[in-house]
Structure formats: structure tokens, C-alpha cells
Design a protein around this motif. Structure first.
Motif, PDB file in Angstrom:
ATOM      1  N   LEU A 115       0.814  -1.788  -0.032  1.00  0.00           N
ATOM      2  CA  LEU A 115       0.400   0.411   0.476  1.00  0.00           C
ATOM      3  C   LEU A 115       0.723   1.083  -0.138  1.00  0.00           C
ATOM      4  N   MET A 118       2.271   1.268  -3.927  1.00  0.00           N
ATOM      5  CA  MET A 118       0.767   2.009  -4.402  1.00  0.00           C
ATOM      6  C   MET A 118       1.060   3.685  -4.409  1.00  0.00           C
ATOM      7  N   HIS A 244      -7.353   4.193  -3.769  1.00  0.00           N
ATOM      8  CA  HIS A 244      -6.650   4.233  -2.941  1.00  0.00           C
ATOM      9  C   HIS A 244      -6.485   4.528  -1.101  1.00  0.00           C
ATOM     10  N   TYR A 290     -11.916   0.169  -5.352  1.00  0.00           N
ATOM     11  CA  TYR A 290     -11.172   0.667  -7.198  1.00  0.00           C
ATOM     12  C   TYR A 290     -11.729   0.557  -7.987  1.00  0.00           C
TER      13      TYR A 290
END
Length: 310
Positions: A115, A118, A244, A290
Motif C-alpha cells: 500500500l 502504491m 487508494h 477500486y
């Protein structure tokens, strides 16, 4: 583990929600539906990112990794829970408990790091758009994903070995629905202060360093986006990053609650339901988060479905 504990021979009993028999029946149906939705949603994300050339970008490469992690993480705990909810036998072998702890820790730690990676990808996309393809080279993406898996593996190996060196003195009833560190520590018949300090230190690195990277990345993103004159450009940038951030909030919020609070403040009942949230609810909603506002994914889904029907 010391053989006198007896745990290596008799295994463990997962008490789970056995003190609430009415809740067990409801939970079985709800969790079975959630598990099937998790399999469907995350498998769909992985398949779409492979089938549609427009989704073969760094963002969707990491998203595919995240979906694969969620699939494996949920599968490491939920099938065992479903079996326990349906039958009187709630036992798990010593080897099964070790494997479950190791796999769930490995995947959870890997997701923490991923994460953060990302967030760096989103920072590069928004703040360095002209150099994005150079910065996020496929080789670098593969290296960062591999590093996430490796760090998660090392962290899980360390904790799994240490937790099963703690003497349990024959105690084998785990007041939880799967083998996790906090309830396993409750079985110890010795002072675990030193181990808890080590656990806290490693958890700070695994949880808070990615959080710091995410905070820095999104601080820079907000600064750049607010400088954009176009309202549609701002919406697009925030829309890309909003999904996110939502996933990060869900995952890190529950992880920090479980692993970064003092053991004397740890509530077993609250711990069960929080663990239930991040083992089944979060992996199920991630694909929805998402895809719900993502035009690329929705377009790829329509193309794949139309191709299938035609």
C-alpha cells in the motif's frame, strides 16, 4: 516449542464465537456470501488487468498484486472459520496453527508495504507525469513488488518462530477464530513483556513507515492538485487517489488497533470483530472501492463482457 506444553501433540481449540451459538448460524451465512463475493471481485480485478491492454500499467500491476494478496489472506482464515461455525469440532492441529499464523502474517505484512508502494506510484503519476513512465519502469515495479513480498516473509518468519518459543504450559484454548499473535500471547504462562516490546517495535516499522510514506506522497499530491486550474483535472486526480486512500484507511486503521495498543487494553471480543473486519470485509470491499468510480476498469469490464456475449 517446549514439548511439555503439550500443544505440539494435541493442537489447539479455536473458541471463536462458541459463546454465541445464535450468532454462529448467522455468521456462517453472512461470511459464506462475503467470501464468495471476495473471490469473485478480486479474481475479476486480476483477470481484467490481464485481459485488457489499457490496464497493463504500473497502477493495475500493483492492484493485481493487492487483489491476489486479499484472495490468499481471506482463504488462509475464512474456510477454517466456516468449518468451525458449522460443526462442534473447533480444533486445529499444531502445524495448522503455525501455518495459519505464518501465512496470515506474511500476507498482512506484505499488504502494508504494498500500500505504501502504491502511494508512491500515485505520487509519481500526479506529481511527475512527464517522467512517470521512466520512474515507474516495469523492472522497478517488479522489484518493489518483490521487495514487499520478501519483507513480509521475513517479518512473518521472525514472529512465527518467536511466538511458538513462548511457553504455554499446556494451555491450548485460543479465544479467537484463527491463530493470531494477541490471543496466542494470552496463553503464555510466563512474562511476555520483552516479546511484546519486540512485537511493538517491528509493528511500528511495518505499519508506520508505509503510513509515513503515504502521508508524504499524498501531501505532495494535494499540493500539486490544488495548483491545477481545471476543476475537471482536480476531480480526476482526486478520484484516482481517493480509492487508494479509502483502502489504506480501512486496512491500517484496523491493523494499528490490533497490533499497536498495549496488551492490557486489548479486548478479546473487540479483537475478534475487528479481525473479522480486516480478514473478510476489507478484502471484499476493496474491488468495489477500486472499480466503483474507475472508468478504466468499468470500460474494461464492459468490453470483456461484450466480447464474451458476442
Amino acid at each position: 516449542m517446549d514439548p511439555k506444553n503439550g500443544s505440539s501433540f494435541t493442537g489447539f481449540i479455536l473458541l471463536g464465537f462458541s459463546d454465541r451459538p445464535q450468532l454462529e448460524r448467522v455468521l456462517f451465512v453472512v461470511l459464506l456470501i462475503f467470501y464468495l463475493l471476495t473471490l469473485l471481485g478480486n479474481t475479476g480485478i486480476i483477470a481484467l488487468s490481464r485481459l485488457d491492454p489499457h490496464l497493463q500499467t504500473p497502477m493495475y500491476f500493483f492492484l493485481s498484486n493487492l487483489s491476489f494478496l486479499d484472495l490468499c489472506y481471506t482463504t488462509s482464515t475464512v474456510p477454517q472459520l466456516l468449518v468451525d461455525l458449522r460443526g462442534p469440532d473447533k480444533s486445529i492441529s499444531f502445524a495448522g496453527c503455525v501455518a495459519q499464523l505464518f501465512v496470515s502474517l506474511w500476507l498482512g505484512s506484505t499488504e502494508c508495504i504494498l500500500l505504501g508502494v502504491m502511494a508512491f506510484d500515485r505520487y509519481a503519476a500526479v506529481c511527475r507525469p512527464l517522467h512517470y513512465t521512466v520512474i515507474m519502469h516495469p523492472r522497478l515495479c517488479a522489484l518493489m513488488a518483490s521487495a514487499s513480498w520478501f519483507i513480509g516473509f521475513v517479518n512473518s518468519s521472525l514472529h512465527t518462530v518467536l511466538i511458538f518459543l513462548v511457553p504455554l504450559c499446556g494451555r491450548n484454548k485460543i479465544d479467537h477464530f484463527f491463530c493470531e499473535i494477541p490471543p496466542l500471547l494470552k496463553l503464555a504462562c510466563v512474562d511476555t513483556t520483552v516479546y511484546e516490546s519486540e512485537l511493538f517495535s517491528v509493528s511500528v516499522m511495518i505499519l508506520l513507515i508505509p503510513v509515513a510514506l503515504i502521508t508524504f506522497s499524498y501531501g505532495q499530491i494535494v499540493r500539486v492538485v490544488l495548483a491545477i486550474k481545471s476543476a475537471s483535472g482536480q476531480r480526476k486526480a482526486f478520484g484516482t487517489c481517493g480509492s487508494h486512500l479509502t483502502v489504506v484507511s480501512l486496512f491500517y486503521g484496523t491493523g494499528i488497533y490490533i497490533y499497536l495498543q498495549p496488551s492490557n487494553n486489548y479486548s478479546q471480543d473487540q479483537g475478534k470483530f475487528i479481525s473479522l473486519f480486516y480478514t473478510i470485509v476489507t478484502p471484499m470491499v476493496n474491488p468495489v472501492i477500486y472499480t466503483l468510480r474507475n472508468k478504466d476498469v468499468m470500460g474494461a469490464m464492459r468490453k470483456v463482457l461484450c466480447r464474451g456475449f458476442s
